[in-house]
Design an enzyme around this catalytic site. Sequence first.
Site, PDB file in Angstrom:
ATOM      1  CB  SER A 214      -0.892  -0.004   1.241  1.00 39.13           C
ATOM      2  OG  SER A 214      -0.077   0.034   2.387  1.00 39.13           O
ATOM      3  CB  THR A 217       3.128  -0.171   3.831  1.00 36.68           C
ATOM      4  OG1 THR A 217       1.894  -0.527   4.430  1.00 36.68           O
ATOM      5  CG2 THR A 217       4.240  -0.941   4.496  1.00 36.68           C
ATOM      6  N   GLY A 218       4.305   2.122   1.892  1.00 40.83           N
ATOM      7  CA  GLY A 218       5.392   2.597   1.030  1.00 40.83           C
ATOM      8  C   GLY A 218       6.093   3.810   1.615  1.00 40.83           C
ATOM      9  CD  GLU A 235       5.772  -0.930  -9.440  1.00 44.23           C
ATOM     10  OE1 GLU A 235       4.699  -0.298  -9.508  1.00 44.23           O
ATOM     11  OE2 GLU A 235       6.646  -0.863 -10.319  1.00 44.23           O
ATOM     12  CB  CYS A 269      -2.149  -2.721  -7.427  1.00 42.15           C
ATOM     13  SG  CYS A 269      -1.304  -3.782  -8.609  1.00 42.15           S
TER      14      CYS A 269
HETATM   15  P1  NAD Z   1       0.832  -3.682   2.896  1.00 42.83           P
HETATM   16  O1  NAD Z   1       1.472  -2.406   2.549  1.00 42.83           O
HETATM   17  O2  NAD Z   1       0.032  -3.769   4.135  1.00 42.83           O
HETATM   18  O3  NAD Z   1       1.903  -4.865   3.003  1.00 42.83           O
HETATM   19  C1  NAD Z   1       2.784  -5.182   1.937  1.00 42.83           C
HETATM   20  C2  NAD Z   1       3.972  -5.924   2.502  1.00 42.83           C
HETATM   21  O4  NAD Z   1       4.727  -5.051   3.355  1.00 42.83           O
HETATM   22  C3  NAD Z   1       3.643  -7.124   3.352  1.00 42.83           C
HETATM   23  O5  NAD Z   1       4.627  -8.123   3.135  1.00 42.83           O
HETATM   24  C4  NAD Z   1       3.745  -6.586   4.776  1.00 42.83           C
HETATM   25  O6  NAD Z   1       4.013  -7.604   5.713  1.00 42.83           O
HETATM   26  C5  NAD Z   1       4.909  -5.633   4.644  1.00 42.83           C
HETATM   27  N1  NAD Z   1       4.944  -4.512   5.593  1.00 42.83           N
HETATM   28  C6  NAD Z   1       3.927  -4.020   6.336  1.00 42.83           C
HETATM   29  N2  NAD Z   1       4.354  -2.960   7.040  1.00 42.83           N
HETATM   30  C7  NAD Z   1       5.657  -2.763   6.720  1.00 42.83           C
HETATM   31  C8  NAD Z   1       6.633  -1.804   7.108  1.00 42.83           C
HETATM   32  N3  NAD Z   1       6.355  -0.820   7.958  1.00 42.83           N
HETATM   33  N4  NAD Z   1       7.861  -1.905   6.578  1.00 42.83           N
HETATM   34  C9  NAD Z   1       8.158  -2.882   5.687  1.00 42.83           C
HETATM   35  N5  NAD Z   1       7.267  -3.813   5.283  1.00 42.83           N
HETATM   36  C10 NAD Z   1       6.028  -3.750   5.791  1.00 42.83           C
HETATM   37  O7  NAD Z   1      -0.032  -4.050   1.603  1.00 42.83           O
HETATM   38  P2  NAD Z   1      -1.041  -5.251   1.442  1.00 42.83           P
HETATM   39  O8  NAD Z   1      -2.273  -4.913   2.214  1.00 42.83           O
HETATM   40  O9  NAD Z   1      -0.312  -6.532   1.691  1.00 42.83           O
HETATM   41  O10 NAD Z   1      -1.345  -5.183  -0.139  1.00 42.83           O
HETATM   42  C11 NAD Z   1      -2.347  -4.427  -0.689  1.00 42.83           C
HETATM   43  C12 NAD Z   1      -1.781  -3.142  -1.230  1.00 42.83           C
HETATM   44  O11 NAD Z   1      -0.739  -3.421  -2.173  1.00 42.83           O
HETATM   45  C13 NAD Z   1      -2.795  -2.327  -2.014  1.00 42.83           C
HETATM   46  O12 NAD Z   1      -2.665  -0.970  -1.701  1.00 42.83           O
HETATM   47  C14 NAD Z   1      -2.415  -2.575  -3.470  1.00 42.83           C
HETATM   48  O13 NAD Z   1      -2.836  -1.580  -4.373  1.00 42.83           O
HETATM   49  C15 NAD Z   1      -0.935  -2.666  -3.362  1.00 42.83           C
HETATM   50  N6  NAD Z   1      -0.385  -3.381  -4.513  1.00 42.83           N
HETATM   51  C16 NAD Z   1       0.348  -2.689  -5.433  1.00 42.83           C
HETATM   52  C17 NAD Z   1       0.833  -3.336  -6.560  1.00 42.83           C
HETATM   53  C18 NAD Z   1       1.643  -2.600  -7.602  1.00 42.83           C
HETATM   54  O14 NAD Z   1       2.300  -3.249  -8.416  1.00 42.83           O
HETATM   55  N7  NAD Z   1       1.645  -1.277  -7.609  1.00 42.83           N
HETATM   56  C19 NAD Z   1       0.579  -4.695  -6.734  1.00 42.83           C
HETATM   57  C20 NAD Z   1      -0.181  -5.368  -5.778  1.00 42.83           C
HETATM   58  C21 NAD Z   1      -0.647  -4.702  -4.664  1.00 42.83           C
END
Ligand code: NAD
Length: 463
Positions: A214, A217-218, A235, A269
């Site tokens: 997300s 988190t990014g 991403e 996404c």
């Molecule tokens: P998330 O950001 O909650 O988690 C993604 C990953 O990051 C997981 O492995 C999680 O354990 C890890 N994480 C969580 N907090 C962290 C931190 N503080 N530091 C480092 N790592 C951490 O996302 P999600 O809920 O797993 O996925 C859904 C999101 O991903 C949606 O917003 C979706 O749009 C996005 N997404 C983007 C793409 C793309 O290519 N742009 C593709 C798929 C999903």
Amino acid sequence: MNGQRIDSSRRIKISDPVTGEELASVTDTQKDGLDQAVQAAKAAFPHWSSKTWNERRDLLASAMEELKAHTDELCTILTAENGRPYRMADFEITRILETYAPTLLQMELPDSTWNETGVGQITKRYVPLGVVAAISPWNLPFLLSFTKALPALLAGNTVVLKPAVFTPLTVLRAADYIREILPPGVLNVISGGDDLGPWMTSHSDFQKVSFTGSSETGRKVFASAAATLKHLTLELGGNDPGIVLPDADPQAIAQDLFRSMFALSGQGCVTLKRLFVHESIYQALTEALESCAQHQKLGDGFDSETTLGPIQNRPQFARLQKTWEEIQEAKTPILYQGEAPSEGAGLFFPVTLLDNPPAEAAYVIQENFGPLRAVFKYRNLDEAVRLANGTPYGLGASVWGTDPESLEAVARRLDAGTVWINQHLNLHPNIPFSGHKNSGIGIEYGEDGLKEFCNLQVIANKR
Ligand code: NAD
């Protein structure tokens, strides 16, 4: 890790999204475990990076061949942990094994050489970075793990890969199958809880973080990686618009539009999340979309009649329910709402289409990660383009119609990394993929994506 299976008594439970019951448990990697994985990757780097490109390519191709022999098992695990229909799990696995990997493994980044007056012979090289941290989300656990690990490894890096907390099983199983094909330490897959990601992004021995997740988190990953100035590819989230021009044929495009909106039960996404339809065809197109919606069956991914699975995890389901409450409070008209299975503890949200809600409402501007989509009626194209561009996201977008010049002209006005014409969601490993605005930094896929796993080096030889 380092070619070994490491078990630990500290476990994390993985839930079945359909029944809510425990499906499995995995190792809850702690800081010392992460250090061991990073040390293994560091130790493997000199040997792996000094192999020729073709040697690395051949080993990776053998690893993918090994996985192909276990496709059915990997699809079964993916269906179980993610909840999606089995054939969609099969699509994800075979997309990597039969399309992504073969395409990637044909790419090379050879040196280029030329003479520059006053400097001498210039050689431009792409050299590996070192140890890469790969962090993937739960919505496409296998695909989004291997679209990081494979290019990183091909370019000569070694990798520590962390799948999402909710969906580590398919990737762990795959790693178990290939751990004896790749040299020890080259690819290390670690499972863990919420702390593991932040420990990785702040670890001083990673040269790069390749992250998909997300936007929220990014931002944390960006901040955390700043202290050690890591390379980053982010991403992130998307809120993709689609604009349907007045000359579009509603019957011809409805199926494709519906699939683009509701694939993965809307947990994608680059699924199409906001559809702007010209008023002259609004009724015809919304009726055609409703007809597609009526043919959906939500349920268990192992049931062959299921077309859409559940929401993968409880926090995501709670976010969706909160949005639904806001929509109800705002008395937003609903075009269509289907049925959700009531039995069991499954996290099912019904297919829902909103009827021309205010395009700037908070519940529209945020990313809705589930089978909840908004359809807007527009009269003025400039206004539709303004609203389509009016979110913090810029991942994908699409334009639908028949006149090529109008389609191209509107496509060029949309602020997104990928703008499709008469299609959406169609990614290809030869085509670079990136996000504008809050949807990301950096590129995946294509030669541009491969270069993101390299440092550029110039040798300037005075002759
Ligand atoms: P998330 O950001 O909650 O988690 C993604 C990953 O990051 C997981 O492995 C999680 O354990 C890890 N994480 C969580 N907090 C962290 C931190 N503080 N530091 C480092 N790592 C951490 O996302 P999600 O809920 O797993 O996925 C859904 C999101 O991903 C949606 O917003 C979706 O749009 C996005 N997404 C983007 C793409 C793309 O290519 N742009 C593709 C798929 C999903």
